[in-house]
Design a protein around this motif. Structure first.
Motif, PDB file in Angstrom:
ATOM      1  N   GLN A   2       0.819  -1.216   0.000  1.00 16.86           N
ATOM      2  CA  GLN A   2       0.000   0.000   0.000  1.00 16.86           C
ATOM      3  C   GLN A   2       0.854   1.269   0.000  1.00 16.86           C
ATOM      4  O   GLN A   2       0.372   2.352  -0.321  1.00 16.86           O
ATOM      5  CB  GLN A   2      -0.944   0.022   1.202  1.00 16.86           C
ATOM      6  N   ASN A   3       2.142   1.128   0.362  1.00 17.04           N
ATOM      7  CA  ASN A   3       3.024   2.291   0.460  1.00 17.04           C
ATOM      8  C   ASN A   3       4.177   2.215  -0.544  1.00 17.04           C
ATOM      9  O   ASN A   3       5.156   2.939  -0.410  1.00 17.04           O
ATOM     10  CB  ASN A   3       3.579   2.395   1.891  1.00 17.04           C
ATOM     11  N   LEU A   4       4.052   1.342  -1.531  1.00 17.35           N
ATOM     12  CA  LEU A   4       5.153   1.134  -2.478  1.00 17.35           C
ATOM     13  C   LEU A   4       5.557   2.432  -3.174  1.00 17.35           C
ATOM     14  O   LEU A   4       6.749   2.760  -3.261  1.00 17.35           O
ATOM     15  CB  LEU A   4       4.759   0.086  -3.527  1.00 17.35           C
ATOM     16  N   LEU A   5       4.585   3.206  -3.666  1.00 13.68           N
ATOM     17  CA  LEU A   5       4.910   4.446  -4.370  1.00 13.68           C
ATOM     18  C   LEU A   5       5.502   5.487  -3.426  1.00 13.68           C
ATOM     19  O   LEU A   5       6.356   6.286  -3.828  1.00 13.68           O
ATOM     20  CB  LEU A   5       3.670   5.001  -5.076  1.00 13.68           C
ATOM     21  N   GLY A   6       5.056   5.475  -2.170  1.00 17.09           N
ATOM     22  CA  GLY A   6       5.647   6.374  -1.174  1.00 17.09           C
ATOM     23  C   GLY A   6       7.111   6.027  -0.938  1.00 17.09           C
ATOM     24  O   GLY A   6       7.972   6.918  -0.832  1.00 17.09           O
ATOM     25  N   CYS A   7       7.415   4.722  -0.870  1.00 24.35           N
ATOM     26  CA  CYS A   7       8.805   4.270  -0.685  1.00 24.35           C
ATOM     27  C   CYS A   7       9.652   4.675  -1.895  1.00 24.35           C
ATOM     28  O   CYS A   7      10.779   5.165  -1.740  1.00 24.35           O
ATOM     29  CB  CYS A   7       8.841   2.750  -0.514  1.00 24.35           C
ATOM     30  N   PHE A   8       9.099   4.472  -3.066  1.00 29.04           N
ATOM     31  CA  PHE A   8       9.807   4.861  -4.293  1.00 29.04           C
ATOM     32  C   PHE A   8      10.099   6.358  -4.293  1.00 29.04           C
ATOM     33  O   PHE A   8      11.203   6.783  -4.651  1.00 29.04           O
ATOM     34  CB  PHE A   8       8.953   4.492  -5.515  1.00 29.04           C
ATOM     35  N   TRP A   9       9.106   7.163  -3.867  1.00 32.83           N
ATOM     36  CA  TRP A   9       9.246   8.617  -3.916  1.00 32.83           C
ATOM     37  C   TRP A   9      10.341   9.102  -2.974  1.00 32.83           C
ATOM     38  O   TRP A   9      11.101  10.013  -3.312  1.00 32.83           O
ATOM     39  CB  TRP A   9       7.906   9.264  -3.582  1.00 32.83           C
ATOM     40  N   VAL A  10      10.443   8.494  -1.804  1.00 36.68           N
ATOM     41  CA  VAL A  10      11.499   8.863  -0.851  1.00 36.68           C
ATOM     42  C   VAL A  10      12.874   8.579  -1.466  1.00 36.68           C
ATOM     43  O   VAL A  10      13.800   9.403  -1.370  1.00 36.68           O
ATOM     44  CB  VAL A  10      11.330   8.099   0.480  1.00 36.68           C
ATOM     45  N   CYS A  11      13.024   7.413  -2.108  1.00 36.72           N
ATOM     46  CA  CYS A  11      14.301   7.053  -2.733  1.00 36.72           C
ATOM     47  C   CYS A  11      14.622   7.999  -3.890  1.00 36.72           C
ATOM     48  O   CYS A  11      15.773   8.431  -4.058  1.00 36.72           O
ATOM     49  CB  CYS A  11      14.262   5.613  -3.239  1.00 36.72           C
ATOM     50  N   PHE A  12      13.593   8.342  -4.674  1.00 37.59           N
ATOM     51  CA  PHE A  12      13.807   9.234  -5.815  1.00 37.59           C
ATOM     52  C   PHE A  12      14.245  10.621  -5.340  1.00 37.59           C
ATOM     53  O   PHE A  12      15.142  11.248  -5.923  1.00 37.59           O
ATOM     54  CB  PHE A  12      12.526   9.328  -6.648  1.00 37.59           C
ATOM     55  N   LYS A  13      13.626  11.111  -4.253  1.00 35.44           N
ATOM     56  CA  LYS A  13      14.012  12.425  -3.711  1.00 35.44           C
ATOM     57  C   LYS A  13      15.448  12.405  -3.193  1.00 35.44           C
ATOM     58  O   LYS A  13      16.169  13.406  -3.314  1.00 35.44           O
ATOM     59  CB  LYS A  13      13.045  12.835  -2.595  1.00 35.44           C
ATOM     60  N   LEU A  14      15.875  11.264  -2.622  1.00 39.09           N
ATOM     61  CA  LEU A  14      17.255  11.165  -2.147  1.00 39.09           C
ATOM     62  C   LEU A  14      18.230  11.255  -3.324  1.00 39.09           C
ATOM     63  O   LEU A  14      19.253  11.952  -3.248  1.00 39.09           O
ATOM     64  CB  LEU A  14      17.460   9.854  -1.389  1.00 39.09           C
ATOM     65  N   ILE A  15      17.911  10.581  -4.421  1.00 43.25           N
ATOM     66  CA  ILE A  15      18.763  10.647  -5.615  1.00 43.25           C
ATOM     67  C   ILE A  15      18.807  12.076  -6.154  1.00 43.25           C
ATOM     68  O   ILE A  15      19.873  12.577  -6.541  1.00 43.25           O
ATOM     69  CB  ILE A  15      18.249   9.667  -6.693  1.00 43.25           C
ATOM     70  N   LEU A  16      17.651  12.749  -6.164  1.00 42.24           N
ATOM     71  CA  LEU A  16      17.596  14.146  -6.613  1.00 42.24           C
ATOM     72  C   LEU A  16      18.477  15.029  -5.738  1.00 42.24           C
ATOM     73  O   LEU A  16      19.213  15.897  -6.233  1.00 42.24           O
ATOM     74  CB  LEU A  16      16.145  14.632  -6.584  1.00 42.24           C
ATOM     75  N   LYS A  17      18.440  14.793  -4.429  1.00 37.13           N
ATOM     76  CA  LYS A  17      19.272  15.554  -3.477  1.00 37.13           C
ATOM     77  C   LYS A  17      20.758  15.309  -3.770  1.00 37.13           C
ATOM     78  O   LYS A  17      21.564  16.254  -3.774  1.00 37.13           O
ATOM     79  CB  LYS A  17      18.930  15.118  -2.047  1.00 37.13           C
ATOM     80  N   TRP A  18      21.110  14.045  -4.014  1.00 35.62           N
ATOM     81  CA  TRP A  18      22.506  13.720  -4.312  1.00 35.62           C
ATOM     82  C   TRP A  18      22.983  14.441  -5.577  1.00 35.62           C
ATOM     83  O   TRP A  18      24.088  14.982  -5.610  1.00 35.62           O
ATOM     84  CB  TRP A  18      22.672  12.215  -4.501  1.00 35.62           C
ATOM     85  N   VAL A  19      22.151  14.446  -6.616  1.00 35.40           N
ATOM     86  CA  VAL A  19      22.536  15.092  -7.872  1.00 35.40           C
ATOM     87  C   VAL A  19      22.693  16.598  -7.656  1.00 35.40           C
ATOM     88  O   VAL A  19      23.636  17.219  -8.166  1.00 35.40           O
ATOM     89  CB  VAL A  19      21.496  14.806  -8.977  1.00 35.40           C
ATOM     90  N   HIS A  20      21.797  17.201  -6.860  1.00 35.74           N
ATOM     91  CA  HIS A  20      21.884  18.638  -6.572  1.00 35.74           C
ATOM     92  C   HIS A  20      23.181  18.972  -5.856  1.00 35.74           C
ATOM     93  O   HIS A  20      23.846  19.978  -6.167  1.00 35.74           O
ATOM     94  CB  HIS A  20      20.687  19.066  -5.719  1.00 35.74           C
ATOM     95  N   GLU A  21      23.566  18.109  -4.912  1.00 33.97           N
ATOM     96  CA  GLU A  21      24.776  18.366  -4.121  1.00 33.97           C
ATOM     97  C   GLU A  21      26.033  17.848  -4.806  1.00 33.97           C
ATOM     98  O   GLU A  21      27.152  18.211  -4.411  1.00 33.97           O
ATOM     99  CB  GLU A  21      24.639  17.714  -2.740  1.00 33.97           C
TER     100      GLU A  21
END
Length: 700
Positions: free
Chosen positions: A322-341
């Motif tokens: 039920q939370n699969l997309l939420g889990c995916f979104w957290v991981c995607f935001k972390l990757i976005l943060k890494w690319v920004h930094e």
């Protein structure tokens, strides 16, 4: 003109549909998002695999490695399947990664560790990390090295012999690989049939790197202490690639945690594993779609690293369907943060920034803009993924449909069986240039293992299949090597070969009986070969038989015939797959040019559809007994090759099928038909690499 208008109208309607769905996804309620998550979970189970399927894949890979590594002596190398293949992922287009390391070389981190080794039997290599970036090291020899390959890779620096990673990559360690290798980072890459491989020759250390020691104390909640202990006691590897910004790029080695990463993936729950699979799909189908290989800045290793960090930092309390997309979104935001930094910290050695030499400057800015654009769309950007889109749209059109997320019910018996047998075939052992002693060691190793109560049912089945393969190879090898005027010895060898082939048929599938017919034909016992062929014909004619890679099985008949029975019974009575003719063993004289042609391209075997080989053997045997029946068999072969719609001949095996038809047509002198068959063989996918033989036959 009408078709153009229709196409434009379809594009307009589709664009409107996506625009509306995007709006719906943005304002969807929590319950709606959960419903879509469940649907995507189910879709990923079908695309990536259910927990049961993934566990089965891992079991089969592991048991194959165990046999190989136990058979390997100190003079041979050990191996493991690394990357996504070893982790249980089977995504289309993914390559298969293997790591090899010599058993008689060991890397240590400090001199005191040398006490655990016999330096007369093992060459010791010492790490020198003093002048290398985090995650990299220099390797220098502590004791004399007898390997001429490694000696060629040594360079002298400061009166010490270091093993140069760049020179090591240049050494033809991969001469025995079943393809023409191409350098690819620390690996050599190539294609064998339809599969792409990456082979990395490396070194191993039995000790955990001191620079990764903080990771041990960082593991408070994940992974569990017993997993951490298991990872640490198995040490690490070193692959031949230096840091691009290091002082000794040509000579440095990267510390590889592939074995540790595989163990971490194995202890993920299935939702975590599917999140990793979803990230890989998004990377391939959206982020890197249309991007050239040299411009692909993000890779699947970055995706896996993000999942590791998110799990360990415990930022998601519930990893569930039920939370699969939420889990995916957290991981995607972390990757976005890494690319920004511009910082992607290695999971084991955070000081090793995996973006440092690749993602910076203008490329970093462009990648961040691209990812930000996806982020702004929200979860709606998943609609651009062909693998996921249908599952989202289905929920939006049918919001009240019940979705069952119990992945044990998502796959029926016949589909799961096909997965099992397909995995066994793909991981099939291919004996090549083994002597009889190596064959015997394999059989003894399997015999010791098969009685273990710790094996799963899939591992027992895999051992059974491996036994059949080794017995078949041994039988033909024994016949080849028994050139003696002593008739009694020759007779005993023949009896042993026959016995081994019959035993292999009991362990294997229906088409393993064909190897008995090949042996009888090879030894001029045509009537015995024909009796075996008639028996195989009857078995293959059953509607419940599964031909691997083909969807022609009658599901109801299959369930009625073998449903609920043991895997061994199912494989013996209802499974058929291509015959593998070892290209170094010439059992059928008429196919020697094809085998030699394939060997030139490093193909160890010819893959021949069972019915095609069956008819060929029938023609060859009847030529000496009954010409009318030989002609009937040739007519049957011609009908099969000309009109089969993928029911009995795999699309990839059509090159050898047309070739065999042409060879058999030569017997009757119909050279116009012969020429047509050979030309058709050249037009097919060159799966078996027999083009040289085909062109030679056409010229002749």
């Amino acid at each position: 003109m009408d078709s153009i208008r229709s196409s434009q109208y379809f594009t307009k309607v589709t664009h409107s549909l996506y625009k509306n769905i995007n709006s719906i996804l943005i304002i969807l309620s929590i319950e709606g998002i959960q419903h879509i998550s469940e649907s995507v979970f189910v879709g990923l189970c079908r695309k990536v695999g259910t927990s049961k399927v993934v566990a089965m894949r891992r079991d089969i890979v592991v048991i194959g490695e165990m046999v190989r590594n136990q058979v390997a002596t100190s003079g041979l190398s050990s191996a493991m399947a690394s990357g996504s293949y070893g982790e249980g992922l089977r995504l289309k287009g993914s390559d298969i990664d293997f790591m090899f390391w010599p058993n008689n070389h060991r890397v240590i981190w400090e001199l005191s560790q040398s006490q655990y080794y016999n330096t007369h039997r093992q060459t010791l290599i010492l790490c020198d990390c003093s002048d290398s970036p985090p995650g990299f090291t220099l390797l220098y020899l502590l004791s004399p090295c007898t390997s001429r390959f490694i000696q060629r890779a040594c360079v002298r620096m400061s009166n010490t012999y270091y093993i140069s990673s760049s020179k090591f990559r240049e050494i033809p360690l991969s001469e025995s690989l079943p393809f023409n290798p191409i350098p690819h980072g620390p690996c050599v890459s190539g294609r064998y049939g339809t599969l792409e491989y990456d082979y990395a020759h490396c070194f191993v250390s039995d000790f955990w790197p001191p620079s990764a020691s903080p990771w041990i104390y960082r593991c408070h909640s994940w992974p569990k202490p017993h997993v951490v202990d298991d990872i640490v006691k198995n040490g690490c590897h070193f692959v031949a690639i230096g840091h691009k910004l290091g002082n000794h790029e040509d000579h440095e080695w990267r510390i590889s945690f592939s074995q540790a990463e595989q163990k971490l993936v194995y202890v993920m729950n299935h939702c975590q594993f599917l999140t990793y699979g979803l990230l890989k799909l998004i990377l391939t189908e959206i982020i890197n779609n249309g991007v050239g290989d040299n411009d692909k800045l993000l890779c699947s290793y970055h995706m896996k690293t993000a999942v590791f960090w998110v799990i360990q930092q415990n930022t998601i309390p519930h990893w569930c369907p039920q939370n699969l997309l939420g889990c995916f979104w957290v991981c995607f935001k972390l990757i976005l943060k890494w690319v920004h930094e511009g910082v992607c910290p290695n999971f084991f050695i955070p000081g090793n920034n995996m973006f440092l030499s690749k993602i910076h400057g203008i490329k970093q800015q462009q990648l961040f803009i691209r990812l930000s654009g996806l982020y702004e769309k929200g979860l709606a950007f998943l609609l651009h993924s062909p693998s996921i889109r249908a599952f989202i749209i289905d929920v939006l059109y049918n919001p009240r449909n019940f979705i069952c997320t119990d992945d044990h019910t998502l796959i029926c018996e016949d589909e799961f069986d096909r997965n099992v047998f397909g995995e066994i075939i793909q991981n099939s052992v291919t004996p090549d240039q083994w002597d009889i002693q190596i064959c015997i060691r394999h059989l003894h190793t399997i015999e010791r293992m098969v009685g273990s109560t710790l094996l799963t049912q899939y591992q027992v089945l895999k051992l059974q299949h491996m036994t059949a393969r080794v017995l078949q190879y041994t039988a033909f090898k024994l016949y080849m090597e028994t050139y003696t005027p002593d008739n009694r010895l020759r007779y005993r060898a023949d009896k042993m070969s026959c016995h081994m082939l019959k035993l292999a048929a009991k362990f294997g599938c229906i088409t393993d009986m064909l190897y008995i017919a090949i042996y009888y034909f090879k030894t001029l016992r045509y009537s015995e070969a024909l009796s075996v062929i008639e028996l195989i014909k009857v078995k293959l004619a059953q509607p419940y038989v599964i031909y691997m890679d083909m969807e022609n099985v009658d599901i109801e008949m299959y369930i009625e015939a073998v449903g609920g029975q043991s895997w061994s019974t199912k494989m013996r009575q209802a499974v058929a797959w291509d015959i593998r003719l070892n290209n170094r063993i010439h059992n059928i004289t008429e196919l020697i040019p094809e085998q030699q042609s394939a060997l030139q391209r490093h193909m160890r075997v010819l893959f021949i559809p069972p019915l095609v080989l069956l008819y060929m053997l029938e023609i060859l045997c009847y030529r000496h007994v009954d010409t009318i029946r030989a002609q009937t068999a040739q007519d049957d072969l011609q009908t099969l090759v000309h009109y089969d719609q993928g029911q009995c001949i795999n699309l990839l095996s059509r090159d050898i099928s047309w070739q065999i038809l042409g060879i058999c047509q030569e017997f009757t002198g119909d050279f116009q038909a012969v020429l047509y068959s050979y030309q058709q063989s050249l037009r097919q996918e060159p799966y078996n690499h027999i083009q040289t033989a085909t062109e030679m036959r056409i010229q002749r």
